[in-house]
Motif scaffolding. Structure first.
Motif, PDB file in Angstrom:
ATOM      1  N   UNK A 290       0.833  -1.195   0.000  1.00  0.00           N
ATOM      2  CA  UNK A 290       0.000   0.000   0.000  1.00  0.00           C
ATOM      3  C   UNK A 290       0.871   1.250   0.000  1.00  0.00           C
ATOM      4  N   UNK A 291       0.702   2.110  -1.013  1.00  0.00           N
ATOM      5  CA  UNK A 291       1.463   3.340  -1.094  1.00  0.00           C
ATOM      6  C   UNK A 291       2.825   3.190  -1.727  1.00  0.00           C
ATOM      7  N   UNK A 292       3.219   1.978  -2.119  1.00  0.00           N
ATOM      8  CA  UNK A 292       4.559   1.747  -2.642  1.00  0.00           C
ATOM      9  C   UNK A 292       4.496   0.852  -3.870  1.00  0.00           C
ATOM     10  N   UNK A 293       5.277   1.193  -4.880  1.00  0.00           N
ATOM     11  CA  UNK A 293       5.419   0.362  -6.077  1.00  0.00           C
ATOM     12  C   UNK A 293       6.900   0.114  -6.292  1.00  0.00           C
ATOM     13  N   UNK A 294       7.254  -1.133  -6.541  1.00  0.00           N
ATOM     14  CA  UNK A 294       8.654  -1.447  -6.838  1.00  0.00           C
ATOM     15  C   UNK A 294       8.800  -1.695  -8.331  1.00  0.00           C
ATOM     16  N   UNK A 295       9.719  -0.983  -8.939  1.00  0.00           N
ATOM     17  CA  UNK A 295      10.051  -1.191 -10.340  1.00  0.00           C
ATOM     18  C   UNK A 295      11.535  -1.507 -10.410  1.00  0.00           C
ATOM     19  N   UNK A 299      11.986   1.497  -5.283  1.00  0.00           N
ATOM     20  CA  UNK A 299      10.637   1.610  -4.730  1.00  0.00           C
ATOM     21  C   UNK A 299      10.143   3.038  -4.938  1.00  0.00           C
ATOM     22  N   UNK A 300       8.928   3.171  -5.458  1.00  0.00           N
ATOM     23  CA  UNK A 300       8.266   4.470  -5.600  1.00  0.00           C
ATOM     24  C   UNK A 300       7.276   4.602  -4.442  1.00  0.00           C
ATOM     25  N   UNK A 301       7.458   5.612  -3.592  1.00  0.00           N
ATOM     26  CA  UNK A 301       6.789   5.679  -2.293  1.00  0.00           C
ATOM     27  C   UNK A 301       5.852   6.884  -2.240  1.00  0.00           C
ATOM     28  N   UNK A 302       4.596   6.633  -1.873  1.00  0.00           N
ATOM     29  CA  UNK A 302       3.597   7.692  -1.712  1.00  0.00           C
ATOM     30  C   UNK A 302       2.790   7.423  -0.447  1.00  0.00           C
ATOM     31  N   UNK A 303       3.294   7.837   0.723  1.00  0.00           N
ATOM     32  CA  UNK A 303       2.620   7.540   1.987  1.00  0.00           C
ATOM     33  C   UNK A 303       1.227   8.157   2.063  1.00  0.00           C
ATOM     34  N   UNK A 317      11.506   8.080  -3.608  1.00  0.00           N
ATOM     35  CA  UNK A 317      11.967   6.811  -4.157  1.00  0.00           C
ATOM     36  C   UNK A 317      13.053   6.279  -3.240  1.00  0.00           C
ATOM     37  N   UNK A 318      13.160   4.955  -3.245  1.00  0.00           N
ATOM     38  CA  UNK A 318      14.159   4.317  -2.384  1.00  0.00           C
ATOM     39  C   UNK A 318      14.916   3.268  -3.184  1.00  0.00           C
ATOM     40  N   UNK A 319      16.212   3.323  -3.088  1.00  0.00           N
ATOM     41  CA  UNK A 319      17.070   2.318  -3.697  1.00  0.00           C
ATOM     42  C   UNK A 319      18.024   1.831  -2.631  1.00  0.00           C
ATOM     43  N   UNK A 320      17.817   0.569  -2.208  1.00  0.00           N
ATOM     44  CA  UNK A 320      18.636   0.050  -1.116  1.00  0.00           C
ATOM     45  C   UNK A 320      18.451   0.872   0.135  1.00  0.00           C
ATOM     46  N   UNK A 321      19.539   1.395   0.657  1.00  0.00           N
ATOM     47  CA  UNK A 321      19.479   2.154   1.898  1.00  0.00           C
ATOM     48  C   UNK A 321      19.373   3.645   1.708  1.00  0.00           C
ATOM     49  N   UNK A 322      19.160   4.104   0.480  1.00  0.00           N
ATOM     50  CA  UNK A 322      19.056   5.539   0.225  1.00  0.00           C
ATOM     51  C   UNK A 322      17.621   5.922  -0.108  1.00  0.00           C
ATOM     52  N   UNK A 323      17.157   7.005   0.521  1.00  0.00           N
ATOM     53  CA  UNK A 323      15.807   7.519   0.309  1.00  0.00           C
ATOM     54  C   UNK A 323      15.915   8.914  -0.297  1.00  0.00           C
ATOM     55  N   UNK A 324      15.232   9.121  -1.420  1.00  0.00           N
ATOM     56  CA  UNK A 324      15.250  10.400  -2.118  1.00  0.00           C
ATOM     57  C   UNK A 324      13.837  10.987  -2.074  1.00  0.00           C
ATOM     58  N   UNK A 325      13.668  12.105  -1.373  1.00  0.00           N
ATOM     59  CA  UNK A 325      12.345  12.694  -1.159  1.00  0.00           C
ATOM     60  C   UNK A 325      12.161  13.892  -2.084  1.00  0.00           C
ATOM     61  N   UNK A 326      11.072  13.871  -2.842  1.00  0.00           N
ATOM     62  CA  UNK A 326      10.771  14.964  -3.767  1.00  0.00           C
ATOM     63  C   UNK A 326      10.593  16.281  -3.020  1.00  0.00           C
TER      64      UNK A 326
END
Length: 426
Positions: A290-295, A299-303, A317-326
């Protein structure tokens, strides 16, 4: 909570005017068409709303209509930083008391809430009689002290309930009957909590045992996110557990829904739980929660804790241990600009949105590696800086701040994006 509290005031003989974001009336009270209409000529204004953004939005609409000498009793759970920001934005002629409560809907009906009040002594004295209509008033100290006390209390009570959910799930896995476990815990200091959660434990939701929503799971997650613990604590772990439950669609359920959620997670084949479970979609192999899509590996994250995007980007978006917030801006769920012309109000909304997105992935501002800020007027940097310092209280991350001629929506003054390292992320 606001509706039964308003009824208590009517029953106590007070002249009451109400306004609710979802229109509704209270017998014996006048109903206003707007926040400004509700506060016009009021001596005392009581706010009971879901989160800091809601409080700031509503009082921004109401502030011009507040009369000189009025007193605002802010009774939501918004934290001391938001209380300080609210004080900065209210007219100097208006007094402010922060008075969040302990208790849920039933105590609100009965007038048995515990009111944790902070403010100047003369302001507390002015509103104490009204606050006592709601229950026992406990003066916590000066301005912001009630809000700080509420977060400190919830940082103990909410994790205790999550811990109990995990104890029940672990006990079941070892053959321990949940009802018997609660019986044993009933004779310990956890006895009152064990009885509160018994309906959720002994009659799971699938069997018709859905408890009355007294303290929303989503609100509990919000409360722990506001506490903003500077170190990895039990409360931070509970916050992560609740954030994953909110992402799984349980934000509107009672907090005791965490028992069923943890129980299901413990039965997952990989032990990682619903928050990390993946499933192939029909259209192309993306894995979802819920709120997340993995491609692929991203991971594309929309809480659910922040307004939805327009579909052209993801909040993070999240790749491994890094989170990038728009980049986050001061827009409400309808796409309307909040706090137009007010840099502090927009900054507060932006930082709160960032905090919720970080919390969804188990992060705090201490996990931020870089923060990038876009301002339409660099001369207003100090206004933003004062708000930012209330959220980033430790050693600051790497930072970039630039002035731009405009942002994507007229009226927006600031946009902020962050990059964070997810604790334990791979």
């Amino acid at each position: 909570m606001g509706a039964p509290m308003a009824r208590r005031l009517v029953e106590a003989g007070h002249e009451v005017t109400v306004w609710n974001r979802t229109p509704r009336g209270i017998e014996g009270a006048a109903v206003a068409a707007s926040p400004a209409e509700a506060v016009a000529d009021a001596e005392l204004v009581v706010t009971m709303l879901s989160d800091p953004a809601a409080v700031l939005e509503v009082l921004a609409d109401a502030a011009p209509a507040l009369r000189a000498g009025a007193l605002v009793a802010e009774m939501s759970t918004i934290g001391p930083a938001a209380v300080a920001g609210l004080r900065d934005r209210l007219p100097a002629r208006v007094a402010l008391v922060d008075a969040p409560v302990l208790g849920s809907v039933e105590p609100a009906r009965d007038g048995t809430l515990t009111v944790l009040a902070g403010g100047l002594p003369e302001d507390l004295a002015r509103c104490r009689e009204v606050l006592e209509v709601f229950g026992r008033v406990r003066e916590a100290g000066g301005p912001g002290a009630g809000a700080a006390m509420k977060l400190a209390v919830m940082s103990a009570l909410v994790p205790a309930q999550v811990l109990l959910a995990e104890a029940v799930a672990g006990g079941e896995a070892a053959g321990v009957d949940p009802g018997a476990l609660l019986d044993v815990l009933g004779a310990t200091p956890l006895g009152a909590l064990a009885e509160r959660v018994r309906p959720a434990v002994e009659r799971p939701a699938a069997e018709g045992g859905v408890p009355e929503r007294r303290y929303g799971l989503g609100l509990a997650a919000k409360d722990l996110a506001l506490a903003a613990h500077p170190v990895r604590t039990l409360a931070a772990a509970a916050r992560e557990r609740l954030a994953s439950a909110v992402s799984a669609g349980l934000g509107e359920a009672d907090l005791t829904a965490v028992f069923g959620y943890v129980g299901r997670a413990s039965r997952e084949p990989d032990g990682s739980g619903a928050a990390r479970r993946t499933a192939q979609t029909a259209g192309g192999g993306a894995a979802r929660r819920s709120g997340t899509v993995r491609t692929g590996g991203v991971e594309k994250i929309n809480p659910a804790s922040v307004p939805a995007t327009n579909g052209l980007y993801s909040h993070a978006t999240r790749s491994g241990g890094l989170l990038f917030v728009s980049g986050q801006v001061a827009l409400d769920a309808g796409g309307n600009v909040l706090g137009e012309g007010d840099m502090a109000a927009q900054s507060q909304h932006v930082m709160e949105s960032l905090a919720r997105i970080l919390a969804d992935q188990g992060c705090t501002f201490d996990d931020v590696t870089h923060i990038r800020t876009f301002l339409t007027d660099m001369s207003r940097l100090p206004e933003y800086g004062a708000v930012r310092r209330r959220f980033i209280t430790g050693e600051p991350p790497a930072s970039t701040t630039v002035e731009v001629s405009r942002l994507f929506r007229p009226g927006l003054l600031i946009e902020v994006e962050v990059t964070a390292a997810v604790p334990g992320g791979r």
